[in-house]
Design an enzyme around this catalytic site. Structure first.
Site, short mmCIF file in Angstrom:
data_model
loop_
_atom_site.label_atom_id
_atom_site.label_comp_id
_atom_site.label_asym_id
_atom_site.label_seq_id
_atom_site.Cartn_x
_atom_site.Cartn_y
_atom_site.Cartn_z
N LYS A 18 0.46 4.48 -8.16
CA LYS A 18 0.09 5.92 -8.25
C LYS A 18 1.63 5.70 -9.66
CE LYS A 18 0.62 10.38 -8.11
NZ LYS A 18 0.75 11.83 -7.10
N GLN A 24 1.91 -5.72 -3.33
CA GLN A 24 2.08 -5.86 -1.57
C GLN A 24 3.56 -5.61 -1.36
OE1 GLN A 24 1.77 -9.09 -3.07
NE2 GLN A 24 -0.23 -8.77 -3.41
N THR A 62 -6.82 -11.93 2.91
CA THR A 62 -6.68 -10.70 2.29
C THR A 62 -8.34 -11.73 2.24
OG1 THR A 62 -6.40 -11.26 0.53
CG2 THR A 62 -5.21 -9.14 1.74
N ASP A 77 1.14 -1.61 -0.38
CA ASP A 77 -0.21 -0.08 -0.15
C ASP A 77 1.09 1.47 0.19
OD1 ASP A 77 -2.13 -1.54 0.48
OD2 ASP A 77 -1.77 -1.59 2.36
N LYS A 80 2.56 2.59 -4.66
CA LYS A 80 2.64 1.61 -6.59
C LYS A 80 1.90 1.99 -7.52
CE LYS A 80 3.14 -2.33 -4.17
NZ LYS A 80 3.35 -1.63 -3.45
N HIS A 87 -5.36 -1.05 -6.17
CA HIS A 87 -4.56 -0.11 -6.59
C HIS A 87 -5.21 1.07 -7.30
CE1 HIS A 87 -0.19 -2.36 -6.82
NE2 HIS A 87 -0.75 -2.48 -8.07
N PRO A 131 -9.01 -1.17 8.09
CA PRO A 131 -8.43 0.39 8.71
C PRO A 131 -6.71 -0.17 9.01
CG PRO A 131 -10.35 -0.57 10.54
CD PRO A 131 -10.16 -1.20 9.14
N ALA A 168 -7.37 -0.79 -0.14
CA ALA A 168 -8.48 -0.60 -1.19
C ALA A 168 -9.23 -2.17 -1.32
CB ALA A 168 -7.45 -0.62 -2.44
N THR A 169 -8.30 -3.16 -1.50
CA THR A 169 -9.42 -4.84 -1.60
C THR A 169 -10.01 -4.88 -0.25
OG1 THR A 169 -7.29 -5.50 -2.35
CG2 THR A 169 -8.81 -7.18 -1.82
N GLY A 176 0.13 14.37 -3.38
CA GLY A 176 -1.51 13.94 -3.78
C GLY A 176 -2.06 12.89 -4.78
P1 IMP Z 1 -2.86 -12.27 1.54
O1 IMP Z 1 -1.64 -12.21 0.82
O2 IMP Z 1 -4.31 -12.75 1.27
O3 IMP Z 1 -2.75 -13.94 2.09
O4 IMP Z 1 -2.38 -11.77 2.73
C1 IMP Z 1 -1.12 -11.65 3.70
C2 IMP Z 1 -0.87 -11.07 4.24
O5 IMP Z 1 -0.43 -9.45 3.62
C3 IMP Z 1 -1.93 -10.59 5.42
O6 IMP Z 1 -1.25 -9.58 6.45
C4 IMP Z 1 -3.01 -9.04 4.34
O7 IMP Z 1 -3.37 -7.85 5.10
C5 IMP Z 1 -1.43 -8.70 3.66
N1 IMP Z 1 -1.58 -8.21 2.39
C6 IMP Z 1 -1.66 -8.95 1.02
N2 IMP Z 1 -1.92 -7.87 0.25
C7 IMP Z 1 -1.69 -6.79 0.50
C8 IMP Z 1 -1.41 -5.28 -0.04
O8 IMP Z 1 -1.86 -4.91 -1.40
N3 IMP Z 1 -1.74 -4.87 0.91
C9 IMP Z 1 -1.18 -4.50 2.37
N4 IMP Z 1 -1.23 -5.82 2.76
C10 IMP Z 1 -1.60 -6.95 1.89
#
Ligand code: IMP
Length: 431
Positions: A18, A225, A130, A13, A16, A41, A305, A300-301, A416
């Site tokens: 952007k 990620q 997620t 998060d 990237k 994204h 929070p 976003a997914t 921004g």
């Molecule tokens: P998974 O990728 O759904 O298996 O989640 C594993 C860990 O990666 C968890 O802590 C998620 O919150 C984190 N995670 C997965 N994708 C993202 C992302 O795009 N942004 C931030 N955290 C992520």
């Protein structure tokens, strides 16, 4: 023509999408090489918001090609939905704009059900995934029993594989106390349909990229990620199930490592993390709340929070090392406006010992507290800054200090959400 990898230098998060969107102007092709629709994204172009989970954000640029490489795990329902949504907005008019690797693994409904059931069983110790089935799909890939895009294109093969896998998945789900409300015939029919929908895009993506490079096209590899979520180099087991570091751009797309010319890391001006796991610079106070509110730090997914904190120089230095960063782009600098002082984690303290590099042991990291350096804040709004000199002096000094601590040059600063609100100091495609 240089090929550039852009990856997250923190816990995901970082913004990237952007930066990739901005750099796409200088590239011909944007490539995803790992992760799946766990990523999201959010892009704002001319005030219009688009959230993409699988298709590289480069698709918003007419004439640029986007590749979903073999290292990505694809939920075909999500991909089909994104294709429809883009077409409805007048984008992706030419199917040649999107290339989907035949070897990308497919997220099946049972992968999602297993992901969710496992997390529920883990209770307090859960990873906080997620719930998109990412882990179970990568597990099947490594266990050599996964389903790939190519399996959707041949209905007889699809039916055979679904039969084999569904029984085993149901048994696992029963053990976990989860369920899967779909019968075999419906599943085969639905996924064969999805296969037909995705067929125009499915091909040998490695060969396609090879030919693009021979034709002197420039590639931009878009990581999902972040470094600290890498299955090898992150805060294991609180990580995702793929390699998020720059080295995987090669493996996850079928190009050789010599094809990569530059690696850019993205960091926020502060830090965030979603899900469980150690986070020494986390702020569980009003300052953390302010960062969350002002920065709009909700997934976003998943809409969850995000945990928030000050920037962590140890994490950035680590990211610089394991990715071989050539440059760092800092996003959301505007969010720090109004804080009387801004802090940078410069060391950790744990049971009387001070660490200046990230400890690799998770249990040690969990007990660490950040040691901070404070720099003066600034009160000016930054949204209008278009040149480095437009930034207030304290903001510039903060960025420079972070860069020095990370040991990497700053190549861009974003102030921004809009595409225009970025100061590009060094263009990795030109440098
Ligand atoms: P998974 O990728 O759904 O298996 O989640 C594993 C860990 O990666 C968890 O802590 C998620 O919150 C984190 N995670 C997965 N994708 C993202 C992302 O795009 N942004 C931030 N955290 C992520």
């Amino acid at each position: 023509m240089p090929n550039v990898v852009v990856i997250g230098a923190q816990w995901g998060d970082e913004g990237k999408g952007k930066v990739v969107d901005l750099l796409t102007e200088y590239a011909d092709v944007v490539v995803r090489f790992q992760g799946g629709n766990n990523a999201g994204h959010t892009l704002v172009v001319d005030g219009q918001k688009t959230v993409l989970h699988l298709i590289p954000s480069g698709i918003l640029h007419p004439g640029k090609a986007c590749v979903i490489g073999n290292g990505v795990v694809v939920d075909p329902e999500v991909l089909a939905h994104e294709i429809d949504a883009l077409k409805a907005r007048g984008l992706l008019q030419d199917d040649h704009q999107l290339v989907l690797s035949l070897d990308a693994h497919v997220i099946m409904p049972w992968h999602k059900a297993i992901d969710i059931a496992r997390e529920q069983r883990m209770g307090a110790g859960k990873i906080g995934t997620t719930g998109r089935g990412i882990g179970p799909t990568y597990e099947d890939k490594v266990a050599r029993r996964g389903m790939r895009i190519r399996d959707l294109l041949d209905e007889a093969r699809l039916a055979r594989k679904v039969k084999e896998r569904l029984q085993a998945a149901r048994e696992e789900l029963q053990r976990l106390g989860g369920t899967l409300d779909v019968d075999e015939a419906t599943l085969v029919k639905r996924f064969a349909e999805l296969g037909r929908k995705l067929a125009p895009y499915a091909q040998d993506a490695s060969l396609w990229l090879h030919r693009a490079m021979q034709a002197k096209k420039s590639l931009l590899f878009e990581g999902a990620q972040g470094t600290l979520l890498d299955v090898d180099h992150g805060t294991y087991p609180f990580v995702t199930s793929s390699n998020t570091v720059a080295g995987n751009a090669a493996t996850g797309s079928g190009v050789g490592p010599t094809a990569i010319d530059r690696v850019i890391g993205i960091t926020k001006a502060y830090s965030t993390r979603v899900g469980g796991g150690p986070y020494p610079s986390e702020l569980k106070d009003a300052t953390g709340d302010q960062l969350r509110q002002v920065g709009g730090e909700y997934g976003a997914t998943t809409g969850r929070p995000r945990r928030t904190g000050w920037i962590d120089a140890l994490a950035l230095r680590y990211a610089a090392r394991v990715n071989g960063l050539d440059g760092l782009a800092m996003t959301k600098l505007d969010v720090l406006t109004g804080f009387p002082e801004v802090k940078i984690a410069i060391a950790y303290r744990c049971e009387g010992r001070t660490y200046e590099e990230m400890p690799s042991d998770l249990e040690t990291l969990e007990r660490c507290e950040a040691v901070y350096e404070s720099v003066p804040g600034w009160s000016e709004r930054l949204g209008g800054a278009r040149r480095w000199e437009d930034l207030p002096r304290s903001a510039r000094e903060y960025v420079e200090r972070v860069a020095r601590l990370a040991g990497v040059d700053i190549v861009a600063v974003s102030v921004g959400a809009d595409r225009g609100e970025t100061i590009l100091l060094q263009n990795p495609f030109r440098a």
